[in-house]
Scaffold this motif. Structure first.
Motif, PDB file in Angstrom:
ATOM      1  N   TRP A  12       0.479  -0.944   0.051  1.00 34.14           N
ATOM      2  CA  TRP A  12      -0.112   0.002  -0.335  1.00 34.14           C
ATOM      3  C   TRP A  12       0.627   1.406  -0.203  1.00 34.14           C
ATOM      4  O   TRP A  12       2.322   0.966   0.641  1.00 34.14           O
ATOM      5  N   SER A  13       0.533   2.028  -1.107  1.00 37.66           N
ATOM      6  CA  SER A  13       0.800   3.649  -0.367  1.00 37.66           C
ATOM      7  C   SER A  13       1.558   3.819   0.544  1.00 37.66           C
ATOM      8  O   SER A  13       2.794   4.807   1.340  1.00 37.66           O
ATOM      9  N   THR A  36      13.227  10.708  -0.812  1.00 41.25           N
ATOM     10  CA  THR A  36      13.248  12.648  -0.347  1.00 41.25           C
ATOM     11  C   THR A  36      12.092  13.235  -1.618  1.00 41.25           C
ATOM     12  O   THR A  36      11.921  14.037  -0.995  1.00 41.25           O
ATOM     13  N   ASP A  37      12.259  13.008  -2.454  1.00 46.12           N
ATOM     14  CA  ASP A  37      11.288  13.792  -3.637  1.00 46.12           C
ATOM     15  C   ASP A  37       9.759  12.363  -3.759  1.00 46.12           C
ATOM     16  O   ASP A  37       9.257  13.470  -4.403  1.00 46.12           O
ATOM     17  N   GLY A  38       9.889  12.320  -2.672  1.00 50.58           N
ATOM     18  CA  GLY A  38       8.541  11.272  -2.884  1.00 50.58           C
ATOM     19  C   GLY A  38       8.421   9.977  -3.679  1.00 50.58           C
ATOM     20  O   GLY A  38       7.301   9.124  -3.678  1.00 50.58           O
ATOM     21  N   VAL A  39       9.346   9.680  -4.609  1.00 50.37           N
ATOM     22  CA  VAL A  39       9.354   9.047  -5.249  1.00 50.37           C
ATOM     23  C   VAL A  39       9.901   7.449  -4.795  1.00 50.37           C
ATOM     24  O   VAL A  39      10.632   7.457  -4.035  1.00 50.37           O
ATOM     25  N   ILE A  40       9.072   6.114  -5.434  1.00 56.26           N
ATOM     26  CA  ILE A  40       9.640   4.839  -4.784  1.00 56.26           C
ATOM     27  C   ILE A  40      10.487   4.820  -5.611  1.00 56.26           C
ATOM     28  O   ILE A  40      10.542   4.432  -6.760  1.00 56.26           O
ATOM     29  N   LEU A 105      -2.265   2.171  -4.278  1.00 58.13           N
ATOM     30  CA  LEU A 105      -1.231   0.914  -4.572  1.00 58.13           C
ATOM     31  C   LEU A 105       0.340   1.119  -4.960  1.00 58.13           C
ATOM     32  O   LEU A 105       0.459   2.049  -6.174  1.00 58.13           O
ATOM     33  N   VAL A 106       1.233   0.762  -5.275  1.00 60.55           N
ATOM     34  CA  VAL A 106       2.452   0.598  -5.331  1.00 60.55           C
ATOM     35  C   VAL A 106       2.756  -0.703  -6.199  1.00 60.55           C
ATOM     36  O   VAL A 106       2.539  -2.273  -5.573  1.00 60.55           O
ATOM     37  N   GLY A 136      -9.765  -1.449   3.172  1.00 59.78           N
ATOM     38  CA  GLY A 136      -8.769  -2.440   2.937  1.00 59.78           C
ATOM     39  C   GLY A 136      -7.625  -3.420   3.617  1.00 59.78           C
ATOM     40  O   GLY A 136      -7.309  -2.787   4.966  1.00 59.78           O
ATOM     41  N   GLY A 137      -7.288  -3.961   3.345  1.00 56.11           N
ATOM     42  CA  GLY A 137      -5.581  -4.706   4.410  1.00 56.11           C
ATOM     43  C   GLY A 137      -4.844  -5.893   3.258  1.00 56.11           C
ATOM     44  O   GLY A 137      -5.162  -5.909   2.305  1.00 56.11           O
ATOM     45  N   THR A 138      -4.378  -6.432   3.710  1.00 57.82           N
ATOM     46  CA  THR A 138      -3.653  -7.345   3.241  1.00 57.82           C
ATOM     47  C   THR A 138      -2.748  -8.849   4.093  1.00 57.82           C
ATOM     48  O   THR A 138      -2.807  -8.178   4.946  1.00 57.82           O
ATOM     49  N   PHE A 139      -2.687  -9.343   3.398  1.00 64.33           N
ATOM     50  CA  PHE A 139      -2.518 -11.096   4.213  1.00 64.33           C
ATOM     51  C   PHE A 139      -0.858 -11.395   3.548  1.00 64.33           C
ATOM     52  O   PHE A 139      -0.774 -11.178   2.211  1.00 64.33           O
TER      53      PHE A 139
END
Length: 348
Positions: A12-13, A36-40, A105-106, A136-139
């Protein structure tokens, strides 16, 4: 078992911050972090020097410092510092993977970077559309291979037995259904007209009487599913498109293979009804991830038990019923992607 030239959900983002996060996708170890510029950035999670996971190191500005000998890698994977020498070996690089953020989402592309087209990202607009609400959630590391989750969601007759206390109903198993498919998609549609609603939907509709119920489940290869579901007052026009006298929701599933027998399952149930009810949003989410007995927990138990049985009693193929039609077309789409990818690799 899975194509590499595809977008897979990695997080998740809100989970990816300016810190190192380890993740395994398609049997490959990754380390993710937000610059630091927000990009992953997403890098191979193994130092070029002695293969220690880079996730065991630390960040300095936007570069990763290996926790073993201090080699430094930028967000493109290029080594920018080596200890005790001024010359940097030009081969010192770890692989960087294309990343895209969309609809909370990423997504990571595990195959050929030249083919990583953002236009191919799955449509999950329900996740951040103001008309819908859901947390939402994640397994993470769900103990089954990812196609078993797809099988589960493409055949909702299992609700009758696995979720009998909430959304399950005998009418699901007796209703007819339609299946449509393309090379990359499969859709299964089921309408149940003039039936008594199951407990969950009866409570949400809030009025007595029979209903028309729908389940329209759409699969996009290799691993995303959107299911539009709901009930409306019987005979009020829902099959023709008028759902104003009903309650409507959608379940979203984005699945990433982790290993051959585990996966990451990102889920959300979004709804158009009672959108201001924060308690309902919390109940639909929290119960599923804190050891509760919600719908997703019940599937969790079944899917992991199925994987254990498959591992203990391998046989090929499964036996199939008519109700497996949607799942079978989904698997054919995945197989087609894998075959095309293998053929492209052979030609190269």
């Amino acid at each position: 078992m899975y194509p590499l030239n595809a977008w897979y959900p990695a997080a998740w983002s809100h989970e990816i911050e300016h810190a190192l996060t380890a993740r395994k996708i398609c049997n490959t170890d990754l380390v993710l972090y937000r610059r630091t510029d927000g990009v992953i950035a997403a890098l191979e999670n193994a130092c070029w020097h002695r293969l220690l996971p880079l996730s065991m190191g630390r960040l300095r500005d936007d570069q990763v410092i290996c926790g073993y000998h201090g080699l430094v890698f930028n967000s493109s994977g290029r080594c920018t510092f080596m200890p005790a020498q001024q010359t940097i070996n030009p081969s010192a690089q770890v692989r960087a993977y294309p990343i895209s953020e969309k609809h909370r989402l990423v997504w990571v592309w595990m195959g050929d970077p030249a083919l990583a087209d953002p236009a191919l990202l799955p449509d999950f607009h329900w996740n951040d559309n103001d008309d819908w609400v859901g947390e939402g959630g994640t397994f993470y590391d769900l103990g089954c291979e990812y196609r078993l989750v797809i099988d589960n969601l493409m055949d909702l007759t299992h609700e009758t037995y696995v979720h009998s206390d909430s959304i399950g109903d005998d009418n699901i198993t007796s209703a007819s259904f339609d299946v449509e498919h393309t090379d990359r998609t499969a859709t299964i549609s089921r309408w149940m007209l003039g039936i008594e609603p199951p407990p969950f939907w009866a409570k949400q509709l809030g009025r007595p009487g029979t209903v028309d119920r729908w389940q329209v489940v759409y699969f996009q290869a290799p691993s995303t599913i959107v299911g539009q579901v709901g009930v409306a007052v019987a005979g009020s026009g829902a099959p023709e498109g008028d759902k104003s006298q009903g309650v409507e929701g959608a379940f979203l599933a984005a699945i990433a293979p982790a290993t051959d027998t585990t996966c990451h399952y990102f889920w959300n149930f979004v709804r158009k009804f009672r959108r201001e009810d924060a308690d309902l949003t919390r109940a639909l989410n929290v119960a599923h991830v804190n050891g509760g007995t919600g719908v997703y927990d019940q599937d969790h138990v079944v899917l992991e038990a199925q994987q254990k049985a498959i591992s203990a009693n391998p046989r090929t193929p499964f036996y199939n019923l008519n109700i497996d039609a949607g799942a079978l077309w989904a698997r054919k789409a995945i197989d087609r992607m894998c075959a095309e990818e293998n053929a492209r690799g052979s030609a190269s």
